[in-house]
Design an enzyme around this catalytic site. Structure first.
Site, PDB file in Angstrom:
ATOM      1  CE  LYS A 115      -4.215  -1.814   0.781  1.00 48.95           C
ATOM      2  NZ  LYS A 115      -5.488  -1.905   1.384  1.00 48.95           N
ATOM      3  CE  LYS A 197      -5.016  -9.162  -2.264  1.00 48.20           C
ATOM      4  NZ  LYS A 197      -6.215  -8.788  -1.618  1.00 48.20           N
ATOM      5  CE  LYS A 200     -12.705  -4.626  -0.944  1.00 48.49           C
ATOM      6  NZ  LYS A 200     -12.568  -4.420   0.312  1.00 48.49           N
TER       7      LYS A 200
HETATM    8  P1  ATP Z   1      -7.115  -4.453  -1.731  1.00 47.61           P
HETATM    9  O1  ATP Z   1      -6.526  -5.411  -2.637  1.00 47.61           O
HETATM   10  O2  ATP Z   1      -7.595  -3.273  -2.341  1.00 47.61           O
HETATM   11  O3  ATP Z   1      -6.502  -4.105  -0.453  1.00 47.61           O
HETATM   12  P2  ATP Z   1      -9.020  -6.508  -1.163  1.00 47.61           P
HETATM   13  O4  ATP Z   1      -9.667  -7.007  -2.407  1.00 47.61           O
HETATM   14  O5  ATP Z   1      -7.863  -7.335  -0.615  1.00 47.61           O
HETATM   15  O6  ATP Z   1      -8.794  -4.945  -1.265  1.00 47.61           O
HETATM   16  P3  ATP Z   1      -9.879  -6.281   1.630  1.00 47.61           P
HETATM   17  O7  ATP Z   1     -11.090  -5.701   2.117  1.00 47.61           O
HETATM   18  O8  ATP Z   1      -8.643  -6.199   1.958  1.00 47.61           O
HETATM   19  O9  ATP Z   1     -10.141  -6.305   0.195  1.00 47.61           O
HETATM   20  O10 ATP Z   1     -10.367  -7.928   1.983  1.00 47.61           O
HETATM   21  C1  ATP Z   1     -11.520  -8.352   2.562  1.00 47.61           C
HETATM   22  C2  ATP Z   1     -11.752  -9.717   2.622  1.00 47.61           C
HETATM   23  O11 ATP Z   1     -11.304 -10.440   1.350  1.00 47.61           O
HETATM   24  C3  ATP Z   1     -10.327 -10.413   3.236  1.00 47.61           C
HETATM   25  O12 ATP Z   1     -10.758 -11.311   4.243  1.00 47.61           O
HETATM   26  C4  ATP Z   1      -9.392 -10.648   2.375  1.00 47.61           C
HETATM   27  O13 ATP Z   1      -8.627 -11.773   2.859  1.00 47.61           O
HETATM   28  C5  ATP Z   1     -10.461 -11.382   1.503  1.00 47.61           C
HETATM   29  N1  ATP Z   1      -9.656 -11.389   0.107  1.00 47.61           N
HETATM   30  C6  ATP Z   1      -9.247 -10.290  -0.640  1.00 47.61           C
HETATM   31  N2  ATP Z   1      -8.674 -10.213  -1.920  1.00 47.61           N
HETATM   32  C7  ATP Z   1      -8.991 -11.927  -1.979  1.00 47.61           C
HETATM   33  C8  ATP Z   1      -8.656 -12.835  -3.161  1.00 47.61           C
HETATM   34  N3  ATP Z   1      -8.307 -12.395  -4.229  1.00 47.61           N
HETATM   35  N4  ATP Z   1      -9.030 -14.008  -3.041  1.00 47.61           N
HETATM   36  C9  ATP Z   1      -9.597 -14.330  -1.521  1.00 47.61           C
HETATM   37  N5  ATP Z   1      -9.947 -13.645  -0.568  1.00 47.61           N
HETATM   38  C10 ATP Z   1      -9.501 -12.375  -0.900  1.00 47.61           C
END
Ligand code: ATP
Ligand code: LTN
Length: 334
Positions: A115, A197, A200
């Site tokens: 980040k 991965k 968002k």
């Molecule tokens: P960013 O990538 O912008 O940080 P994010 O997509 O990781 O956001 P978070 O709000 O940080 O979203 O995550 C919410 C939940 O979703 C957490 O439990 C995280 O582990 C899970 N998660 C996020 N991305 C994935 C993914 N690609 N596959 C499985 N689980 C995920």
């Protein structure tokens, strides 16, 4: 443990739009835990401001996320669903835990490094101590497990270390939490770069399938998904694109990987991609319908926001008072 029952906490940031990684890695698994645990699911809006947000947009997204929790199947009478900013104990415990967390530990956090690299102009102290607020979230509710995707494992390990450090000084104050990470779906990859991965904060909208995407968009995104050379539907390390689609199809349909390989034996990528798109659209349809219904019921959602924050405050303050006493804060005179 809370009042003799096992408990759990999880949360998501109210930024961006939920994608199927968030759903399959976390939210979908939450729904099956409500009978065994006292559950707390939080919209972590305080974490969101570690990155600059538009205030009106943050408020809108926070409400939408809270509504999606319910639409995904979490019954707010059984699961405590609330906004982090409505329970001040989160911030208060985070401050205390800041004083029990080392700079060196925080420096090692990979999410901070990622980040910080993405927000070069705003590497603030909140972004650095983000995992301490997360530790406070978890420890306030004496959580036994924390259901999350694979990327959050490091933060939970830090939470355990801080809790053990605190307990070693003051006695048995905190339950030591375990991560709860499912084998399949814990790391859904980007549809455009399957070695990264799904996230968002990805700028390419075709990289992610969002929970509120309509059926045509979902199928189009899967049709465009980057796949590997060759034409076999087989789960293998050297085939990250197809393996990701197999995994998504597996969690969406409940079929095992060998079953899927057999089902699509001799069939091409094109046919498989459409099948994945249709399965995901079918999985999301009931969530979307319920979401649209709930958005029209302002009174119901307002009531959940109010009553569940009160319940969360009750449990959170119990732990906070215990901690304040242990560290030596003077008792309030009532
Ligand atoms: P960013 O990538 O912008 O940080 P994010 O997509 O990781 O956001 P978070 O709000 O940080 O979203 O995550 C919410 C939940 O979703 C957490 O439990 C995280 O582990 C899970 N998660 C996020 N991305 C994935 C993914 N690609 N596959 C499985 N689980 C995920
Ligand atoms: N850091 C998590 C969101 C989060 C969380 C938590 C998850 C904040 N507090 C407590 C589980 C438990 C993320 O970025 N996905």
């Amino acid at each position: 443990m809370l009042d003799g029952k096992k408990s759990l906490f999880s949360g998501m940031q109210a930024t961006g739009t939920l994608h199927i990684g968030n759903y399959l890695g976390a939210l979908k698994n939450w729904v099956e835990l409500e009978n065994e645990y006292e559950t707390f699911y939080c919209v972590v809006d305080m974490h969101s401001i570690t990155v600059r947000q538009d205030p009106a947009e943050l408020r809108r997204k926070a409400r939408s996320l809270l509504t999606l929790y319910i639409a995904a199947g979490l019954n707010p009478e059984k699961n405590c669903i609330y906004y982090q900013s409505h329970v001040s104990a989160h911030a208060e415990l985070a401050w205390i835990l800041n004083c029990f967390t080392y700079m060196g530990e925080l420096n090692r956090m990979t999410q901070f490094k990622d980040k910080a690299a993405k927000n070069e102009g705003n590497i603030n102290a909140g972004l650095f101590t983000y995992p301490v607020l997360m530790a406070a979230d978890i420890l306030l509710f004496q959580s036994d497990i924390v259901p999350v995707g694979d990327d959050q494992k490091q933060h939970i390990e830090l939470t355990r270390d801080v809790a053990q450090r605190f307990n070693a000084i003051y006695g048995d104050v905190f339950t030591i939490p375990e991560p709860y990470i499912k084998k399949t779906g814990a790391r859904i990859m980007s549809l455009q770069e399957p070695t990264k991965k799904m996230s968002k904060s990805d700028d390419n909208p075709n990289a992610s399938v969002f929970l509120l995407d309509d059926t045509d968009t979902i199928i189009r995104k899967f049709k465009r998904a980057v796949t590997d050379s060759g034409n076999e539907i087989r789960y293998a390390e050297e085939k990250p694109g197809i393996s990701n689609l197999i995994e998504i199809y597996s969690v969406a349909t409940g079929k095992s990987i060998p079953e899927i390989e057999k089902e699509f034996d001799g069939k091409g990528y094109g046919e498989f991609k459409i099948a994945v798109g249709e399965a995901v659209a079918a999985m999301l349809k009931p969530v979307q319908d319920r979401y649209n219904e709930l958005c029209n019921d302002k009174e119901y959602i307002d009531n959940v926001i109010k009553t569940n924050a009160e319940k969360a405050s009750y449990y959170a303050n119990k732990t906070l008072r215990k901690v304040q006493k242990k560290v030596g804060f003077p008792e309030k005179i009532r």
